[in-house]
Write a protein that holds these residues in place. Structure first.
Motif, PDB file in Angstrom:
ATOM      1  N   GLY A  24       0.907  -1.403  -0.533  1.00 30.18           N
ATOM      2  CA  GLY A  24       0.100   0.426  -0.327  1.00 30.18           C
ATOM      3  C   GLY A  24       0.594   1.301   0.096  1.00 30.18           C
ATOM      4  O   GLY A  24       1.640   1.172   0.220  1.00 30.18           O
ATOM      5  N   TRP A  25       0.435   2.038  -0.517  1.00 27.16           N
ATOM      6  CA  TRP A  25       0.935   3.485  -0.318  1.00 27.16           C
ATOM      7  C   TRP A  25      -0.331   4.446   0.627  1.00 27.16           C
ATOM      8  O   TRP A  25      -1.260   4.424   0.107  1.00 27.16           O
ATOM      9  N   LEU A  26       0.794   5.754   1.040  1.00 25.91           N
ATOM     10  CA  LEU A  26      -0.160   6.914   1.004  1.00 25.91           C
ATOM     11  C   LEU A  26       0.461   8.170   1.403  1.00 25.91           C
ATOM     12  O   LEU A  26       1.713   7.890   1.576  1.00 25.91           O
ATOM     13  N   PHE A  27      -0.179   9.022   1.753  1.00 23.66           N
ATOM     14  CA  PHE A  27       0.851  10.212   1.896  1.00 23.66           C
ATOM     15  C   PHE A  27       0.548  10.644   3.259  1.00 23.66           C
ATOM     16  O   PHE A  27      -0.326  10.568   3.980  1.00 23.66           O
ATOM     17  N   LYS A  28       1.933  10.290   4.345  1.00 23.97           N
ATOM     18  CA  LYS A  28       2.198  11.419   5.333  1.00 23.97           C
ATOM     19  C   LYS A  28       1.411  12.106   6.182  1.00 23.97           C
ATOM     20  O   LYS A  28       0.363  12.418   6.942  1.00 23.97           O
ATOM     21  N   ASP A  29       0.755  13.409   4.909  1.00 28.45           N
ATOM     22  CA  ASP A  29       0.465  14.362   5.208  1.00 28.45           C
ATOM     23  C   ASP A  29       0.291  14.447   4.785  1.00 28.45           C
ATOM     24  O   ASP A  29      -0.005  14.558   3.046  1.00 28.45           O
ATOM     25  N   ASP A  30      -1.134  15.406   4.142  1.00 32.52           N
ATOM     26  CA  ASP A  30      -2.071  16.105   2.963  1.00 32.52           C
ATOM     27  C   ASP A  30      -1.649  17.243   2.561  1.00 32.52           C
ATOM     28  O   ASP A  30      -1.803  17.448   1.568  1.00 32.52           O
ATOM     29  N   LYS A  31      -1.100  18.212   3.166  1.00 32.12           N
ATOM     30  CA  LYS A  31      -0.906  19.372   2.820  1.00 32.12           C
ATOM     31  C   LYS A  31       0.070  19.444   1.336  1.00 32.12           C
ATOM     32  O   LYS A  31       1.044  18.959   1.566  1.00 32.12           O
ATOM     33  N   THR A  32      -0.096  20.201   0.533  1.00 27.34           N
ATOM     34  CA  THR A  32      -0.023  20.230  -0.186  1.00 27.34           C
ATOM     35  C   THR A  32       0.165  19.283  -1.593  1.00 27.34           C
ATOM     36  O   THR A  32       1.403  18.654  -2.394  1.00 27.34           O
ATOM     37  N   SER A  33      -0.311  18.351  -0.872  1.00 27.43           N
ATOM     38  CA  SER A  33      -0.734  16.510  -1.865  1.00 27.43           C
ATOM     39  C   SER A  33      -0.250  16.572  -2.511  1.00 27.43           C
ATOM     40  O   SER A  33      -0.443  15.600  -3.646  1.00 27.43           O
ATOM     41  N   LEU A  34      -1.674  18.117  -3.509  1.00 29.14           N
ATOM     42  CA  LEU A  34      -2.032  17.636  -4.733  1.00 29.14           C
ATOM     43  C   LEU A  34      -1.097  18.091  -5.818  1.00 29.14           C
ATOM     44  O   LEU A  34      -0.775  17.725  -6.553  1.00 29.14           O
ATOM     45  N   ILE A  35       0.083  18.685  -5.426  1.00 32.42           N
ATOM     46  CA  ILE A  35       1.310  18.494  -6.450  1.00 32.42           C
ATOM     47  C   ILE A  35       1.977  16.913  -6.548  1.00 32.42           C
ATOM     48  O   ILE A  35       2.711  16.687  -7.195  1.00 32.42           O
ATOM     49  N   TRP A  36       1.635  16.448  -5.698  1.00 30.26           N
ATOM     50  CA  TRP A  36       2.671  15.063  -5.680  1.00 30.26           C
ATOM     51  C   TRP A  36       1.226  13.975  -6.504  1.00 30.26           C
ATOM     52  O   TRP A  36       0.346  13.561  -6.032  1.00 30.26           O
ATOM     53  N   ASP A  37       1.736  13.244  -7.001  1.00 31.00           N
ATOM     54  CA  ASP A  37       0.720  12.265  -8.084  1.00 31.00           C
ATOM     55  C   ASP A  37       1.209  10.955  -8.152  1.00 31.00           C
ATOM     56  O   ASP A  37       2.117  10.403  -6.846  1.00 31.00           O
ATOM     57  N   ALA A  38      -0.073  10.311  -7.922  1.00 33.61           N
ATOM     58  CA  ALA A  38       0.037   8.207  -6.816  1.00 33.61           C
ATOM     59  C   ALA A  38       1.281   7.360  -7.889  1.00 33.61           C
ATOM     60  O   ALA A  38       1.409   8.093  -8.649  1.00 33.61           O
ATOM     61  N   PRO A  39       2.120   6.601  -7.639  1.00 34.59           N
ATOM     62  CA  PRO A  39       3.054   6.022  -7.874  1.00 34.59           C
ATOM     63  C   PRO A  39       2.570   5.201  -9.321  1.00 34.59           C
ATOM     64  O   PRO A  39       1.488   4.840  -9.279  1.00 34.59           O
ATOM     65  N   LYS A  40       3.641   4.936 -10.325  1.00 34.19           N
ATOM     66  CA  LYS A  40       2.635   4.892 -11.623  1.00 34.19           C
ATOM     67  C   LYS A  40       3.829   3.509 -12.391  1.00 34.19           C
ATOM     68  O   LYS A  40       4.978   3.547 -12.064  1.00 34.19           O
ATOM     69  N   PRO A  41       2.934   2.471 -12.122  1.00 29.88           N
ATOM     70  CA  PRO A  41       3.728   1.505 -13.285  1.00 29.88           C
ATOM     71  C   PRO A  41       4.238   1.496 -13.957  1.00 29.88           C
ATOM     72  O   PRO A  41       3.975   2.931 -14.881  1.00 29.88           O
ATOM     73  N   VAL A  42       5.449   1.471 -14.509  1.00 33.33           N
ATOM     74  CA  VAL A  42       6.359   1.768 -15.406  1.00 33.33           C
ATOM     75  C   VAL A  42       6.311   1.429 -16.479  1.00 33.33           C
ATOM     76  O   VAL A  42       5.950   0.281 -16.438  1.00 33.33           O
ATOM     77  N   SER A  43       5.799   2.158 -18.042  1.00 33.32           N
ATOM     78  CA  SER A  43       5.011   2.391 -18.998  1.00 33.32           C
ATOM     79  C   SER A  43       5.691   2.678 -20.270  1.00 33.32           C
ATOM     80  O   SER A  43       6.062   3.948 -19.440  1.00 33.32           O
ATOM     81  N   PHE A  44       5.861   2.560 -21.008  1.00 30.84           N
ATOM     82  CA  PHE A  44       6.568   3.136 -22.034  1.00 30.84           C
ATOM     83  C   PHE A  44       5.601   3.263 -23.466  1.00 30.84           C
ATOM     84  O   PHE A  44       4.621   1.773 -23.957  1.00 30.84           O
ATOM     85  N   ASP A  45       4.860   4.283 -24.261  1.00 25.36           N
ATOM     86  CA  ASP A  45       3.740   4.320 -25.246  1.00 25.36           C
ATOM     87  C   ASP A  45       4.734   4.423 -26.756  1.00 25.36           C
ATOM     88  O   ASP A  45       5.322   5.330 -27.416  1.00 25.36           O
ATOM     89  N   HIS A  46       5.130   2.934 -26.607  1.00 19.53           N
ATOM     90  CA  HIS A  46       5.823   2.564 -27.756  1.00 19.53           C
ATOM     91  C   HIS A  46       5.144   2.154 -29.517  1.00 19.53           C
ATOM     92  O   HIS A  46       4.132   1.632 -28.688  1.00 19.53           O
ATOM     93  N   PRO A  47       5.118   2.608 -30.218  1.00 22.10           N
ATOM     94  CA  PRO A  47       4.311   2.072 -30.999  1.00 22.10           C
ATOM     95  C   PRO A  47       4.552   0.776 -31.633  1.00 22.10           C
ATOM     96  O   PRO A  47       5.312  -0.203 -30.707  1.00 22.10           O
ATOM     97  N   ARG A  48       3.395  -0.011 -32.133  1.00 20.67           N
ATOM     98  CA  ARG A  48       3.366  -1.062 -32.698  1.00 20.67           C
ATOM     99  C   ARG A  48       4.641  -2.061 -32.791  1.00 20.67           C
ATOM    100  O   ARG A  48       4.840  -2.131 -34.227  1.00 20.67           O
ATOM    101  N   PRO A  49       5.415  -2.591 -31.811  1.00 19.98           N
ATOM    102  CA  PRO A  49       6.307  -3.849 -33.079  1.00 19.98           C
ATOM    103  C   PRO A  49       5.815  -4.119 -34.879  1.00 19.98           C
ATOM    104  O   PRO A  49       5.017  -5.326 -35.174  1.00 19.98           O
TER     105      PRO A  49
END
Length: 258
Positions: A24-49
């Motif tokens: 699980g993930w969470l923010f320790k504090d809510d102050k200014t938390s809007l500037i931080w995004d949720a952790p994202k799985p690493v992925s790439f927008d590559h063209p179709r092979p």
């Protein structure tokens, strides 16, 4: 014949029930938390092979990438390390008044470590405070890496300090620590680009990890407070792991309801 039989047995074993680790993930504090995004799985927008033999179809590469979660940088920064009249290192925001981050805001999240805490006298260390906390209810280690899978158009002038600790007993606030090697170059960080990666490891190396947003329950908040600032009193916080394991509540990870 025996090779085919062995492969079939392996296939059948692979199709059996697989365990899935839950973190699980969470923010320790809510102050200014809007500037931080949720952790994202690493992925790439590559063209179709164009072929099934493409590197995009390599199962080993796909398996490796998907086990990393990227934490995006929250702000745009161009930082420079300079010496003052007394020869001391100082951190400067190059963009000055044109910077998107005000000095007061920058002071809340960015810290220049004292020289006696550097690993090398000519390599300053800075820390960026993040609000992220990761937890688990089963033995699961979290690893923190630089974003080495993403290409950086402007290489960072130093190295990120990596770390590893058990998420199930040490739900601490994450810091991004950077050791500045080339003092002639600026450190450029861009909002939205990966600041760091996290990766989890448990007893079963084949088991995937499911990362969910966690509730900040009273039990979790209380346990988190018990480990805050313990480094001010002991030199090696890892010596406290045994006590932390004995005192942790049975359940820390409660998935947040959407």
């Amino acid at each position: 014949m025996f090779v085919k039989l062995y492969r079939r047995m392996q296939d059948e074993a692979d199709r059996g029930p697989r365990r899935v680790y839950k973190a699980g993930w969470l923010f320790k504090d809510d102050k200014t938390s809007l500037i931080w995004d949720a952790p994202k799985p690493v992925s790439f927008d590559h063209p179709r092979p164009a072929t099934s033999k493409s590197a995009l179809s390599c199962p080993a590469a796909i398996e490796f990438d998907r086990r990393h979660f990227a934490i995006p940088c929250p702000v745009d920064l161009r930082l420079r390390m300079v010496r003052n009249a007394q020869g001391q290192m100082q951190l400067t925001n190059v963009d000055g008044p044109q910077a998107s981050t005000r000095p007061a805001g920058l002071q809340q999240i960015l810290v220049l470590s004292p020289p006696n805490e550097w690993r090398h006298p000519e390599r300053p260390m800075i820390q960026l405070v993040t609000p992220y906390v990761f937890i688990s209810d089963e033995p699961l280690y979290i690893n923190q890496f630089p974003p080495f899978l993403h290409y950086e158009t402007q290489a960072r002038p130093g190295v990120m300090l990596c770390g590893r600790f058990p998420a199930d007993i040490w739900p601490r606030q994450h810091m991004w620590a950077f050791e500045w090697h080339d003092l002639e170059k600026d450190l450029v960080l861009k909002r939205g680009e990966p600041l760091l990666y996290v990766r989890f490891e448990g007893g079963d190396p084949a088991a995937p990890v499911r990362l969910v947003e966690a509730e900040k329950t009273p039990e979790l908040e209380s346990f988190m407070r018990s480990i805050v600032d313990v480094t001010n009193f002991v030199n090696q916080s890892f010596q406290l792991f045994k006590t932390a394991r004995e005192r942790r509540p049975k359940t820390l990870l409660v998935e947040k309801k959407k």
